[in-house]
Design a protein around this motif. Structure first.
Motif, short mmCIF file in Angstrom:
data_model
loop_
_atom_site.label_atom_id
_atom_site.label_comp_id
_atom_site.label_asym_id
_atom_site.label_seq_id
_atom_site.Cartn_x
_atom_site.Cartn_y
_atom_site.Cartn_z
N TRP A 160 128.06 50.60 14.97
CA TRP A 160 129.40 50.49 15.72
C TRP A 160 130.04 51.61 14.63
O TRP A 160 130.73 52.29 14.62
CB TRP A 160 130.57 49.59 16.01
N VAL A 161 129.97 50.92 13.50
CA VAL A 161 130.67 51.46 11.63
C VAL A 161 130.05 52.92 12.38
O VAL A 161 130.94 53.96 11.82
CB VAL A 161 129.64 51.20 10.93
N LYS A 162 128.85 53.32 12.53
CA LYS A 162 127.81 54.55 12.21
C LYS A 162 128.84 55.74 13.02
O LYS A 162 129.44 57.07 13.54
CB LYS A 162 126.53 54.55 12.80
N ALA A 163 128.79 55.29 14.63
CA ALA A 163 129.44 55.92 15.59
C ALA A 163 130.76 56.64 15.30
O ALA A 163 131.52 57.52 15.54
CB ALA A 163 129.20 55.31 16.96
N LYS A 164 131.91 55.32 15.13
CA LYS A 164 132.89 55.41 14.67
C LYS A 164 133.05 56.82 13.17
O LYS A 164 134.19 57.33 13.60
CB LYS A 164 133.80 54.11 13.69
N ALA A 165 132.68 56.46 12.54
CA ALA A 165 132.83 57.72 11.45
C ALA A 165 132.28 59.00 11.62
O ALA A 165 132.41 59.72 11.72
CB ALA A 165 131.64 56.81 10.25
N TRP A 166 131.28 59.05 12.54
CA TRP A 166 131.14 60.31 12.89
C TRP A 166 132.34 60.94 13.99
O TRP A 166 132.08 61.83 13.80
CB TRP A 166 129.43 60.66 13.68
N LEU A 167 132.45 59.82 15.18
CA LEU A 167 133.67 60.68 15.70
C LEU A 167 134.82 60.87 14.96
O LEU A 167 135.54 62.20 15.16
CB LEU A 167 133.84 59.53 16.45
N HIS A 168 135.43 59.77 13.41
CA HIS A 168 136.38 60.59 13.34
C HIS A 168 136.14 61.73 12.35
O HIS A 168 136.81 62.85 12.07
CB HIS A 168 136.28 58.99 12.17
N HIS A 169 134.71 61.54 12.14
CA HIS A 169 134.91 63.11 11.21
C HIS A 169 134.89 64.52 11.91
O HIS A 169 135.27 65.16 11.92
CB HIS A 169 133.65 62.99 10.73
N VAL A 170 134.52 64.11 13.27
CA VAL A 170 134.29 64.79 14.73
C VAL A 170 135.90 65.45 14.78
O VAL A 170 135.98 66.43 15.21
CB VAL A 170 133.39 64.81 15.80
N LEU A 171 136.10 64.22 15.24
CA LEU A 171 137.30 64.36 15.60
C LEU A 171 138.96 64.72 14.91
O LEU A 171 140.37 64.49 15.09
CB LEU A 171 137.71 62.88 16.89
N GLY A 172 138.77 63.75 13.61
CA GLY A 172 139.54 63.56 12.24
C GLY A 172 140.88 62.88 13.38
O GLY A 172 141.82 62.53 12.66
N GLU A 173 139.94 61.65 14.19
CA GLU A 173 141.31 60.45 14.37
C GLU A 173 140.48 59.36 14.28
O GLU A 173 139.23 59.32 14.79
CB GLU A 173 141.63 60.73 15.98
N GLU A 174 141.21 58.61 14.60
CA GLU A 174 140.34 56.85 14.25
C GLU A 174 139.88 56.51 15.66
O GLU A 174 140.88 56.42 16.76
CB GLU A 174 141.24 55.78 14.03
N ILE A 175 139.19 55.80 16.29
CA ILE A 175 138.59 55.28 17.15
C ILE A 175 138.74 53.88 17.42
O ILE A 175 138.16 52.66 16.53
CB ILE A 175 137.55 55.93 17.96
N HIS A 176 139.65 52.72 18.55
CA HIS A 176 139.17 51.60 18.17
C HIS A 176 138.35 50.53 18.31
O HIS A 176 138.00 51.18 20.33
CB HIS A 176 140.72 51.15 18.07
#
Length: 176
Positions: A160-176
């Protein structure tokens, strides 16, 4: 008229899990601010229409994973529809006091962008993409996800930590 085996299997599985899917759909509608045109029953119905073309589920967990993907598709299709409708209506007058619509557009846009990012993530790490799909789009609990993906709780937290970090990098937004 006789029904095919997979159709009967889908109906049986759906009857068994209908209440769970309906509760899940209600939660998702609140979280993702889905428009009034897609109520809880409609979301489950649209997911059912997508599920009826698949079949041969190996277990309850397999069915729930496929259902999570179907729900993701329905939510993203609905978001795309509203984004398209808003773009086509862009030439009409817009009230500056109408801030609720702006928030909905951002939510719709986020869902579409998240779907595109998950497609990219799935290409190089399908388990991370499945985790996000199960947690974010289907709202499954950590216990459900560990069973669905056949992983430990520690692996789930790490992924979950990896996925959130990757998505934050790609999207520029936090996912909860």
């Amino acid at each position: 008229m006789a029904q095919s085996g997979s159709s009967v299997e889908l109906q049986d599985m759906t009857r068994q899990l209908y209440a769970e899917l309906k509760g899940l759909a209600a939660t998702l509608r609140r979280q993702h601010q889905v428009g009034d045109t897609l109520n809880t029953t409609a979301l489950v119905g649209e997911a059912y229409l997508k599920l009826r073309h698949s079949g041969g589920w190996e277990s309850r967990q397999h069915f729930l994973r496929v259902a999570a993907h179907a729900i993701r598709q329905v939510l993203v299709d609905e978001a795309r529809y509203w984004l398209t409708a808003k773009r086509q209506g862009a030439s009409s007058a817009v009230s500056l006091d109408d801030q609720h619509d702006v928030g909905e557009a951002a939510s719709d846009e986020f869902l579409v962008n998240l779907d595109q990012a998950l497609t990219q993530l799935e290409a190089f790490n399908p388990r991370l993409a499945a985790l996000v799909e199960c947690r974010y789009f289907a709202g499954y609990s950590d216990d459900d996800i560990t069973a669905l993906l056949d992983i430990t709780e520690r692996t789930l937290r790490r992924d979950w930590v990896k996925a959130k970090a990757w998505l934050h990098h790609v999207l520029g937004e936090e996912i909860h």
